[in-house]
Design a protein around this motif. Structure first.
Motif, mmCIF file in Angstrom:
data_model
loop_
_atom_site.group_PDB
_atom_site.id
_atom_site.type_symbol
_atom_site.label_atom_id
_atom_site.label_comp_id
_atom_site.label_asym_id
_atom_site.label_seq_id
_atom_site.Cartn_x
_atom_site.Cartn_y
_atom_site.Cartn_z
ATOM 1 N N ARG A 472 0.714 -1.271 -0.159
ATOM 2 C CA ARG A 472 0.034 -0.024 0.010
ATOM 3 C C ARG A 472 0.827 1.280 -0.092
ATOM 4 O O ARG A 472 0.614 2.333 -0.725
ATOM 5 C CB ARG A 472 -0.902 -0.007 1.260
ATOM 6 C CG ARG A 472 -1.942 -0.967 0.992
ATOM 7 C CD ARG A 472 -3.236 -0.977 2.158
ATOM 8 N NE ARG A 472 -3.965 -2.027 2.086
ATOM 9 C CZ ARG A 472 -4.888 -1.826 1.371
ATOM 10 N NH1 ARG A 472 -5.309 -0.997 0.441
ATOM 11 N NH2 ARG A 472 -5.980 -2.732 1.149
ATOM 12 N N ALA A 473 1.835 1.322 0.800
ATOM 13 C CA ALA A 473 2.875 2.464 0.804
ATOM 14 C C ALA A 473 3.397 2.696 -0.628
ATOM 15 O O ALA A 473 3.659 3.826 -1.056
ATOM 16 C CB ALA A 473 3.967 2.270 1.841
ATOM 17 N N VAL A 474 3.897 1.552 -1.472
ATOM 18 C CA VAL A 474 4.434 1.575 -2.480
ATOM 19 C C VAL A 474 3.482 2.187 -3.718
ATOM 20 O O VAL A 474 3.709 3.016 -4.481
ATOM 21 C CB VAL A 474 5.277 0.406 -3.123
ATOM 22 C CG1 VAL A 474 5.528 0.349 -4.577
ATOM 23 C CG2 VAL A 474 6.225 0.013 -2.365
ATOM 24 N N ALA A 475 2.134 1.863 -3.592
ATOM 25 C CA ALA A 475 1.158 2.089 -4.440
ATOM 26 C C ALA A 475 1.005 3.520 -4.453
ATOM 27 O O ALA A 475 0.731 4.452 -5.202
ATOM 28 C CB ALA A 475 -0.080 1.341 -4.246
ATOM 29 N N ALA A 476 0.687 3.976 -2.861
ATOM 30 C CA ALA A 476 0.478 5.355 -2.765
ATOM 31 C C ALA A 476 1.648 6.393 -3.261
ATOM 32 O O ALA A 476 1.306 7.341 -3.961
ATOM 33 C CB ALA A 476 0.366 5.734 -1.281
#
Length: 528
Positions: A472-476
């Motif tokens: 999720r952090a990478v996607a954001a």
């Protein structure tokens, strides 16, 4: 030990004549002592050995400076300079046996320190220990023939360095100047009052001083001797029975530029051996014990190396050398003013300061970097190594260089402690770059795949590793859907063959991707 210290010193009265009002004014009774150096006392610092120094007390004003005046006196200072000095502070200084100077409120401390150091440096040249002044006498004689007047060449402290022979009429001022090897104080005070010194120090223009029959002074022309922004002295020409030559001003300008070459050569020869010692210490080519013995230092005492570099210059050629020379001078002035015993040298395009007994120098270095950036118009940065003895100063220098190399955008000063992780990564990635046989061919295949297909597998994999697998952090950070991240990571693994379940393989992949992938600004938050 202070760089630029005069062997004989300068009488405080003569120093005041050279600097003059409205910058400073003496508050204690005449006569003043002899000043041999300049130092800065910050209330946050422990007082050092100020033997014979003029100590500039910064950070406090008026009555609050009383205890620092006494401390400077106890540590051997010849005089102190304070802003907004009241009458009772003069009494405190008198009881302590030290001269007190009152500094105008709007005078910058670094400006005053520079002026004092210029006068002291000129005194070193006048000691006769550096070079024979015959070339300056020849220059004075040549200028006398070209201008039709009587010429004298003075240093920044208004001492006569050379003068022309003259069969013409000379006024009392010239006679007294030559006999005493310096201008009479009463006349120098008038020049300050008329604004002559300010004009000589601030520009290359020829200054006209009209005849004053009531004072026994004939007409004169004068021009400052300058090296960049530094005032080295003055060339004077006195008119005799006949008017000065039509092209006297042009001859005077040319003569001042030649005089600057002579004075800079003398100054360079005086400091060359010291600079060579410091450079040899930094490179490891000179024994630290030899340097310590030559410069009167303790080889076992702690010291910190600071490396300075300026960006924006050409990689090779006169532009880089000009700014390096200017930076070397500025670093010398500031570091030796704030830290007694500072050693300054250069190696390649970088300038180094070795600061004995200086555990926390980051605030000082930040101030110096800001000044250098303003003065040169370049982006100046500095790296600070860990404290080490003089015998291990090469290690501190290597650390300072590594910090300087690892500084990222938006940061101009850092210590090895601030950037230890960045330095370690830089060393590891540099080793990979220097040894391509150590690289994983699978990662090279991944990078080639992206280049051929316009995909972003490598950058996504790097972001994934930076975020320790937080999809999720990478996607954001990448502004994509989490499923897109999962797909890209699976494809990256398939193309490269890297096994992310193996921590060692994962680390090797991470190290190889770091220098190879250029990521956008949004990824900085993920990677940080």
């Amino acid at each position: 030990m202070s760089v630029g210290r005069s062997n004989k010193g300068v009488a405080l009265r003569q120093l005041l004549v050279a600097i003059g009002q409205p910058l400073v004014e003496q508050r204690t009774p005449e006569p003043g002592p002899v000043v041999g150096g300049v130092a800065i006392l910050d209330p946050d610092d422990e007082p050092g050995n100020y033997s014979g120094d003029l100590v500039l007390i910064i950070g406090v004003r008026g009555r609050e400076a009383a205890r620092f005046v006494r401390a400077a006196a106890r540590h051997g200072a010849a005089a102190v300079a304070v802003k907004d000095a009241p009458a009772e502070l003069a009494e405190t200084a008198a009881r302590a046996g030290i001269a007190l100077l009152d500094v105008a409120p709007d005078v910058r401390w670094d400006q005053l320190a520079t002026l004092v150091r210029e006068v002291l440096d000129s005194a070193m040249l006048a000691d006769g220990t550096v070079d024979e002044p015959g070339d300056l006498f020849a220059l004075a004689q040549t200028l006398a023939l070209l201008t039709g007047g009587s010429v004298s060449i003075e240093d920044a402290g208004n001492r006569v360095l050379a003068y022309s022979r003259s069969d013409d009429e000379v006024d009392e001022l010239r006679r007294l100047s030559i006999l005493g090897w310096q201008g009479p104080e009463s006349y120098l005070a008038l020049l300050r009052e008329w604004g002559v010194f300010q004009r000589l120090r601030s520009s290359e223009e020829v200054v006209h001083i009209e005849e004053r029959p009531e004072l026994g002074i004939r007409r004169r022309l004068a021009v400052g001797i300058r090296a960049g922004t530094h005032h080295l002295g003055t060339v004077w020409v006195q008119q005799g029975r006949e008017p000065l030559a039509e092209r006297a001003e042009q001859a005077l300008l040319g003569g001042a530029r030649l005089a600057a070459v002579h004075l800079l050569r003398r100054r360079s020869e005086a400091s060359r051996s010291r600079e060579e010692l410091v450079t040899g210490l930094l490179t490891g080519d000179t024994s630290p014990d030899l340097v310590a013995g030559q410069l009167g230092l303790d080889p076992g005492a702690p010291a910190t190396v600071v490396a300075f570099a300026a960006s924006g210059t050409e990689p090779d050629g006169p532009v880089r050398e000009l700014h390096r020379t200017e930076m070397l001078t500025m670093v010398s002035v500031h570091m030796t003013s704030y830290r007694r015993g500072a050693l300054i040298g250069a190696d390649g395009s970088r300038v180094y300061a070795v600061l004995p007994g200086a555990p926390d120098v980051a605030p000082l270095v930040t101030d110096v970097v800001e000044v250098l950036t303003r003065r040169t118009g370049l982006l100046v940065r500095a790296g600070i190594g860990a404290a080490a003895s003089l015998r291990e100063v090469a290690r501190s220098r290597a650390e300072a260089d590594r910090v300087l190399d690892a500084l990222g955008a938006g940061r101009v000063v850092a210590t090895i402690g601030d950037l230890r992780a960045e330095v370690l990564l830089a060393e590891a990635t540099a080793s990979l770059a220097a040894n391509p046989d150590l690289r994983d061919p699978g990662i090279d295949a991944l990078l080639a795949h992206d280049a051929e297909h316009g995909s972003e597998l490598a950058s996504t994999l790097l972001a994934y590793l930076d975020a320790m697998g937080d999809i999720r952090a990478v996607a954001a950070g990448l502004h994509v859907h989490p499923n897109t991240v999962r797909h890209r990571v699976r494809r990256a693994i398939a193309v490269s063959g890297v096994d992310l379940r193996d921590p060692r393989a994962r680390l090797a992949c991470h190290l190889q991707l770091l220098p190879a992938v250029t990521t956008g600004g949004d990824l900085e938050s993920v990677r940080g």
